[in-house]
Design an enzyme around this catalytic site. Structure first.
Site, PDB file in Angstrom:
ATOM      1  N   ASP A 324      29.373  44.993  40.476  1.00 26.01           N
ATOM      2  CA  ASP A 324      27.764  44.341  40.824  1.00 26.01           C
ATOM      3  C   ASP A 324      27.590  45.202  42.721  1.00 26.01           C
ATOM      4  OD1 ASP A 324      27.488  43.577  38.663  1.00 26.01           O
ATOM      5  OD2 ASP A 324      28.040  41.122  39.244  1.00 26.01           O
ATOM      6  N   ASP A 685      73.381  39.181  38.456  1.00 24.49           N
ATOM      7  CA  ASP A 685      71.768  39.113  37.575  1.00 24.49           C
ATOM      8  C   ASP A 685      70.812  39.096  38.053  1.00 24.49           C
ATOM      9  OD1 ASP A 685      73.002  41.656  36.140  1.00 24.49           O
ATOM     10  OD2 ASP A 685      72.537  40.523  34.064  1.00 24.49           O
TER      11      ASP A 685
END
Ligand code: ADP
Ligand code: MG
Length: 848
Positions: A324, A685
């Site tokens: 817009d 990990d």
């Protein structure tokens, strides 16, 4: 309760209310006794269940079972150690999930709506959750109905009740008493229900039910909120399943090969299961949820509220932003610069020009003198006050509201026993309703619009008082009053954001209801409209083109002017057909279909209606175009980091598997104990991987084209990297094992254990960036990651040199040379991955 058949007096008695509404004290008491107006779909998961959930993975259960069995036959110490590591793993997982859940909760709280409620006989904007039974609530087009209401006043009120009745067509409401009991909800036309959407008109109602006592609350109780996975999560879960089979096969081979070599069977079984636990990436989907949720909570600090989590994942893929103009590209701070009075206007009518500017539909003076409401109207009001200080404001008796289709609006006022009608809007719209127009007006207006000014035309008419027809005839045969022209300066940060879009391969486009020349001037100023090739098109021109012609021209168009919301939807559809991934902004009721259809529907937090917010994936809390670009950037960063996490863990796991799998095959003993495998899985990990989520965006993140949303996560060489880098780690570590084993040292197992740990430290430092070398990133730009790398190093040293841990993990103190060799593995892994980046860059350059 059959509220629809009760006369109003009865409704007021039942709800202990009246037409003037409740006062603060009554409302407070009711809130305390009835509870908040909220839908609770599911009681929150208790913390202990969330923690237990960490153990629900099948492989973990098998591991624990096997550990217990082996503990019963043999070594209890091992069992305890395994249990402890599994527990630590669960703790880390739990805290991550907890953080993610809290972040999501906070986001949900921010997404609450406000409602206009009569309290102490004044209209207040309250959080919808604070509404109580008996409150008088005002609703208008664009609102979401905040509670179940019995209507007491309606003006062309239309409500879309699909969420309740499944009927997507809006129904016309009224406020008369109905006679029939037990009719379906859809037929109770004098009622408005919570969570339905007002699409037209306005109305007033008294709250008869709130929260879980509402009709939608009844349904919410039955509905179970289903856990939805993002596309990436689904794909990874699918991939994980396939990978598990491969890993099971590998574990079986490890077991059989070990068995043939004559290793101890229970120990061997534990080893095989530990490998499976460590290697199957079952935590990946969870890690993604965490990254996305934390990303969302970071984005909200930058004014982008994510309503649907998968949107973050795909934000980086946006190729087209349709924005817009007013309020998003510009500041929505309008100031009238000049006016032009119709020279044919009789002297005595001149005053009406100013009066028309004072008589508005949506301007409210606050107690502190500030004026709130529609920016266009405020600008006109302030200008008229300065130009004609003595002019009177007239009381408004009726109105025909502004809509972006009509591009005009009308108010009706009573003056001297007659009805005075004021209309204003786009010149083309007003011109159609006027009898005659001075010829030069078009030229004057063009000169104004060319300067980037927004032009508003005014007209009037006097009517005999007659409530039956005055509204129907109000907008016919108007007298033209004049023009005003206002500026709405662009947001200063947008220019930069537009430039960023262009380097990032995203097309920024303006879509506006405003005049093409005004739009063109601003688009040029912002850099949206750059070369001769770029085009401006109007809604009218669009309507004349065939779908194919439009599709053909689409790539050149940078400004759509005077378009209607339906055309916005058409634009989205065409773009998607052309393969674009579209982000589209919108604020009005009628923008909802386009927002829903767009890949990323973007609603406005300040000026947006509830309806548009409900249809969106993301809300801009500051209405700012630059925020979309920030969100895209953040989306790309998050996705990059998820990719890096996958790269890091999968490569590390591949390395571990190669070592354990190949060792027996080349005649070496099984290199690691089960507890050592699990420990490596935990420290390498767990934390470092999560620290990757905090990695800052790559410098070039907005200088590369968007990623295709359907592209495989393993694209751009990730699959190959996992393969070769895993093999490299495996080869280096096995080499050390073979060397140590052959020399008859008893240290070979500790060497494997340590070098694998160090290898992953080297690896994580290098995978921080896909393109840039570690030393160009800045050493301290990701402190948590650096911290976990050092922590892993320190813990490993503790494990191999402290007598207590030597006992537990069955490690041996390495000699200085051995330690150096283990570190060398890390250094080599690090440098080879860095080298890969350099080679890749060269290749890419040559490709161009
Ligand atoms: P955008 O938001 O894309 O700039 P709008 O749809 O708000 O465009 O406005 C389109 C046109 O409608 C404007 O150019 C103006 O002429 C007219 N307009 C805008 N606001 C009002 C208003 N409050 N009253 C009357 N006309 C208006
Ligand atoms: Mg607008």
């Amino acid at each position: 309760m059959q509220w629809h058949i009760q006369p109003l007096e009865e409704v007021f008695t039942q709800t202990k209310s009246r037409k003037e509404g409740l006062n603060h004290k009554e409302a407070q008491e009711k809130l305390a006794s009835h509870g908040r107006n909220e839908l609770i779909s599911k009681p929150p998961r208790p913390i202990w269940l969330m923690f237990l959930g960490q153990f629900k993975d099948v492989m973990i259960i098998i591991l624990l079972l096997a550990a217990v069995i082996s503990g019963l036959i043999g070594d209890l110490k091992d069992t305890l150690l395994i249990a402890l590591i599994v527990f630590l793993n669960a703790v880390i997982g739990f805290f991550q999930e907890y953080r993610a859940e809290k972040a999501m909760e906070a986001l949900k709280k921010m997404a609450t709506t406000t409602a206009k409620v009569l309290r102490n006989e004044k209209i207040e904007h309250l959080n919808s959750a604070e509404i109580v039974q008996g409150d008088i609530v005002h609703i208008e087009a664009g609102d979401m109905v905040p509670a179940d209401l019995r209507l007491i006043e309606t003006h062309n009120l239309r409500i879309e009740e699909a969420s309740l009745t499944g009927e997507s067509e809006a129904v016309e409401k009224h406020h008369q008493v109905l006679a029939e009991q037990n009719i379906p909800l859809g037929d109770r036309l004098n009622m408005a229900y919570k969570s339905t959407l007002v699409t037209y008109g306005r109305g007033v109602g008294v709250v008869v039910a709130t929260g879980m006592k509402t009709e939608i609350g009844n349904i919410a109780q039955m509905l179970q909120e289903s856990e939805t996975q993002t596309p990436l999560q689904k794909r990874l879960a699918e991939f994980g399943k396939r990978l598990s089979f491969v890993i099971f096969a590998i574990c079986a081979i490890i077991y059989v090969a070990g068995f043939i070599r004559g290793e101890e069977p229970t120990q061997l079984l534990l080893t095989a299961i530990s490998v499976a636990v460590a290697a199957i990436p079952e935590t990946l989907p969870a890690v993604i949820t965490v990254s996305l949720a934390l990303g969302a909570s970071k984005l909200v600090k930058q004014n982008a509220l994510i309503r649907k989590l998968p949107a973050i994942e795909t934000l980086g893929s946006v190729t087209y932003i349709g924005s817009d103009k007013t309020g998003t590209l510009t500041q929505n701070k309008m100031t009238v610069q000049e006016h032009w009075l119709n020279p044919q206007l009789p002297q005595e009518a001149e005053n009406l020009f100013w009066q028309a500017m004072l008589c508005n539909q949506d301007t409210q003076r606050q107690e502190n003198g500030e004026i709130k409401g529609d920016a266009t109207e405020i600008a006109a009001l302030l200008y008229a006050q300065k130009q004609a200080p003595d002019c009177q404001v007239l009381l408004r008796t009726d109105e025909i509201p502004f809509s972006s289709e009509r591009k005009m609006m009308t108010t009706l006022h009573e003056k001297d026993g007659k009805i005075l009608v004021f209309s204003k809007g786009a010149l083309e719209a007003i011109a159609e309703k006027c009898d005659s127009l001075p010829l030069e007006v078009w030229q004057v207006a063009e000169a104004m619009t060319k300067k980037g000014q927004r032009v508003l035309a005014y007209a009037y008419k006097v009517l005999e008082k007659n409530p039956q027809i005055e509204k129907i005839t109000a907008e016919q045969k108007l007298q033209f009053l004049g023009l005003i022209a206002m500026i709405d300066p662009p947001r200063p940060e947008v220019r930069q954001a537009v430039a960023e879009c262009i380097t990032a391969g995203i097309i920024p486009v303006m879509i506006t209801g405003d005049h093409p020349l005004t739009a063109e001037a601003i688009a040029k100023d912002l850099g949206i409209l750059q070369s001769e090739k770029h085009e401006v098109i109007t809604g009218k021109e669009m309507a004349l083109l065939s779908e194919e012609e439009l599709e053909f021209r689409m790539d050149k168009i940078r400004v759509f002017a005077r378009v209607s919301p339906e055309q916005k939807l058409q634009i989205v559809k065409i773009l998607q057909r052309k393969g674009h991934f579209v982000a589209m902004t919108g604020d009005g009721v009628n923008d909802a279909p386009a927002l829903k259809r767009a890949d990323i529907g973007v609603a406005m937090g300040i000026s947006g209606t509830d309806v548009s917010k409900e249809a969106s994936d993301m809300i801009l809390l500051d209405d700012n175009f630059a925020t979309i670009v920030k969100a895209v950037r953040e989306g790309r960063r998050i996705f990059d980091n998820i990719r890096k996490f996958i790269k890091y863990t999968m490569t590390g796991n591949a390395g571990k598997i190669w070592v354990i799998f190949l060792a027996p095959i080349i005649g070496l003993p099984v290199p690691l104990l089960p507890a050592q495998i699990l420990w490596l899985n935990l420290v390498t990990d767990g934390l470092p991987g999560l620290a990757l989520a905090g990695e800052p965006a790559e410098k070039s993140v907005m200088q590369r084209p968007p990623r295709h949303p359907k592209e495989s996560i393993f694209a751009h060489g990730l699959g190959w990297h996992i393969l070769w880098a895993g093999l490299l780690i495996g080869a280096l570590v096995l080499g050390l094992q073979a060397w140590s084993y052959a020399s008859g040292s008893s240290h070979w197992q500790t060497i494997v254990f340590t070098s694998l740990c160090f290898a992953q430290i080297g690896q994580i430092l290098a995978v921080r960036s896909e393109k840039h070398l570690f030393f160009s990133l800045g050493f301290f730009t990701n402190l948590p990651l650096l911290g976990t790398a050092f922590l892993n190093f320190a813990l490993q040293m503790l494990l191999i040199y402290h007598p207590f841990f030597q006992e537990i993990f069955v490690t041996k103190p390495l000699t200085f040379t051995e330690l150096l060799l283990c570190m060398a593995v890390a250094v080599i892994v690090f440098h080879v991955i860095e080298l890969e980046k350099i080679i890749r860059r060269r290749l890419e350059k040559r490709a161009i």
